[in-house]
Design an enzyme around this catalytic site. Structure first.
Site, mmCIF file in Angstrom:
data_model
loop_
_atom_site.group_PDB
_atom_site.id
_atom_site.type_symbol
_atom_site.label_atom_id
_atom_site.label_comp_id
_atom_site.label_asym_id
_atom_site.label_seq_id
_atom_site.Cartn_x
_atom_site.Cartn_y
_atom_site.Cartn_z
ATOM 1 C CE1 TYR A 34 2.661 -0.946 13.849
ATOM 2 C CE2 TYR A 34 0.439 -1.431 14.320
ATOM 3 C CZ TYR A 34 1.386 -0.796 13.428
ATOM 4 O OH TYR A 34 1.022 -0.301 12.096
ATOM 5 C CE1 TYR A 86 5.057 -0.061 9.403
ATOM 6 C CE2 TYR A 86 3.666 -1.829 10.049
ATOM 7 C CZ TYR A 86 4.044 -0.562 10.193
ATOM 8 O OH TYR A 86 3.378 0.322 10.727
ATOM 9 C CG HIS A 100 -5.689 -3.811 9.865
ATOM 10 N ND1 HIS A 100 -5.324 -4.834 8.848
ATOM 11 C CD2 HIS A 100 -6.134 -2.772 9.421
ATOM 12 C CE1 HIS A 100 -5.626 -4.108 7.717
ATOM 13 N NE2 HIS A 100 -6.017 -2.996 7.929
ATOM 14 N N PRO A 119 7.755 7.870 10.861
ATOM 15 C CG PRO A 119 7.190 7.740 8.593
ATOM 16 C CD PRO A 119 8.145 8.435 9.506
ATOM 17 C CE LYS A 139 2.950 3.395 18.759
ATOM 18 N NZ LYS A 139 1.464 2.721 18.405
HETATM 19 C C1 PHB Z 1 -0.054 4.886 6.191
HETATM 20 O O1 PHB Z 1 -0.794 4.149 6.023
HETATM 21 O O2 PHB Z 1 0.272 6.069 6.015
HETATM 22 C C2 PHB Z 1 1.022 4.187 7.433
HETATM 23 C C3 PHB Z 1 0.824 3.204 8.003
HETATM 24 C C4 PHB Z 1 1.710 2.745 8.712
HETATM 25 C C5 PHB Z 1 2.940 3.222 9.046
HETATM 26 C C6 PHB Z 1 2.960 4.697 8.427
HETATM 27 C C7 PHB Z 1 1.851 5.173 7.672
HETATM 28 O O3 PHB Z 1 3.794 2.874 9.824
#
Ligand code: PHB
Ligand code: APR
Length: 391
Positions: free
Chosen positions: A384, A200, A72, A292, A296
């Site tokens: 990020y 998100y 990505h 999460p 990280k």
């Molecule tokens: C996930 O794909 O499990 C995932 C992706 C991004 C995040 C947390 C979990 O910030």
């Protein structure tokens, strides 16, 4: 048993460390409380920073990652039920990241460990770490009722948040910092095509996240009350809630289907420092937990292991302890950076139970700033994408 490095815990941190040490001709034995199948069945994170991808390649587990990981160049952010924007990490931080499940990564690590004949003892119990103020520490444990002991030169606690390694440090040495967030994440896996991007979402109904594992495996999350259990969440209820949280143009791209895994995880920030005392070292979730939202957790485990493997290799190959002596401070600089970033992402995107009108307007103002300002996006992207490792 006799080895150079005894490693407690065979999650991603312990397995990767054992492999990197083996590749450098350093012997280790790993002890793990669970069965191999149990470790392999855990559904966990899914985003790898580019620096982490390179560490896995260097460890010799890059082949499936490179073949099946989804690269990505940025991530989507949605808010207010209508706004959606794309944060271009490639443009702002000159970096990309990879969506690849920790579950697959753990399989890759165990396969490489088998091929290398690195010893992992599964189903151990009553692990006790001794003599860490000496150059000859040991790890005692039981396995199927039999008492066993590993004599070694270093012990590494890669035993996760609940593991025993931290408490092997004498009272007064370890300082811990903790913050628990007043909500959890309900996550599901479904065998449906995911969205093209990660998105998100801050919504008045709470946070949501669209993520992915592979072209036919989606991972989605919704913020939920801590008291909820998975039994409260039928698949229908989950999908209904998920699409309500995303703006229409995202919601209508979501393809629903039966879930194949569903779990709730609490959100917390936790740091234990120092990450070394005597001949005992901590790495990964044993020393720190992040919520999460910043993706990280796994990446920090990899950066700890990168620093620690480099330090042990320098110790054994060059008879020099420059990196071992700096391991804790170096690892902790990165840890605190990620704890801060994860707290910022969490605060920006969730609905808190005590959320007031001004909190709401502040979040909206911050999201609007992030959407409109290249500088704000550059700061987010730098974090990020993951800061470079220190030399
Ligand atoms: C996930 O794909 O499990 C995932 C992706 C991004 C995040 C947390 C979990 O910030
Ligand atoms: N004895 C032996 N092993 C133990 C003990 C014990 N007493 N206690 C815990 N363990 C094992 C656990 O069973 C687990 O397999 O230590 C391992 C720790 O692995 P993880 O929890 O996966 O932690 P880590 O390897 O640091 O990986 C961090 O995992 O939780 C995610 O978000 C986190 O992605 C990050 C990654």
């Amino acid at each position: 048993m006799l080895t150079q490095v005894a490693i407690v815990g065979a999650g991603p941190a312990g397995s990767l460390l054992a492999l990197l040490l083996h590749n450098a001709g350093i012997e280790s034995i790993v002890v793990e409380r669970q069965t191999r199948q149990h470790v392999l069945s855990r559904v966990r994170a899914g985003v790898l920073e580019w620096g982490a991808v390179e560490v896995f390649r260097r460890a010799g587990v890059g082949a499936r990652l490179d073949a099946e990981g989804h690269v990505h160049s940025g991530t989507g952010i949605a808010f207010g039920g209508e706004h959606v924007f794309f944060v271009d990490i490639e443009r702002h931080a000159n970096s990309r990241f990879m969506a690849y499940g920790q579950t697959m990564l753990q399989e890759d690590l165990y396969l490489a460990i088998d091929q290398a004949n690195v010893q992992i003892e599964f189903e151990v119990d009553h692990v006790a770490i001794h003599d860490i103020t000496t150059a000859a520490p040991s790890v005692a444990f039981t396995q199927h009722g039999e008492s066993k002991r590993i004599d070694c030169q270093f012990v590494v606690g890669c035993d996760g948040f609940h593991g025993p390694a931290k408490s092997a440090m004498p009272a007064g040495v370890l300082r811990t910092y903790e913050k628990t967030y007043p909500f959890g994440w309900l996550g599901i896996l479904s065998e449906t095509p995911p969205l093209e991007q990660l998105v998100y979402c801050n919504s008045e109904r709470g946070f949501a996240l669209a993520s992915q594992r592979n072209p036919m495996l989606s991972r989605y999350y919704v913020q939920c009350p801590l008291e909820d259990s998975v039994d409260d969440w039928s698949d229908d209820r989950f999908w209904h809630e998920l699409v309500l949280r995303f703006p229409d143009r995202i919601a209508k791209q979501i393809i629903t289907g039966p879930s194949i895994d569903k779990s709730i995880a609490p959100l917390r920030s936790f740091v234990a420092e120092p990450m070394r005392f005597g001949t005992l070292f901590l790495a990964g979730d044993a020393a720190h937990i992040v919520p999460p939202t910043g993706a990280k957790g796994l990446n920090l485990a990899v950066s700890d292991v990168h620093y620690l493997s480099r330090a042990l290799i320098q110790h054994y190959h060059d008879r020099h302890d420059h990196y071992l002596d700096r391991y804790s401070e170096m690892a902790l600089r990165r840890v605190w950076g990620s704890v801060r970033f994860s707290w910022w992402m969490t605060s920006l995107l969730h609905r808190f139970p005590d959320h007031t009108e001004i909190d709401q307007r502040l979040q909206e103002a911050e999201l609007a700033y992030l959407q409109s300002s290249d500088s704000a996006q550059a700061a987010m992207c730098e974090q990020y994408a993951g800061l470079p490792f220190e030399d």
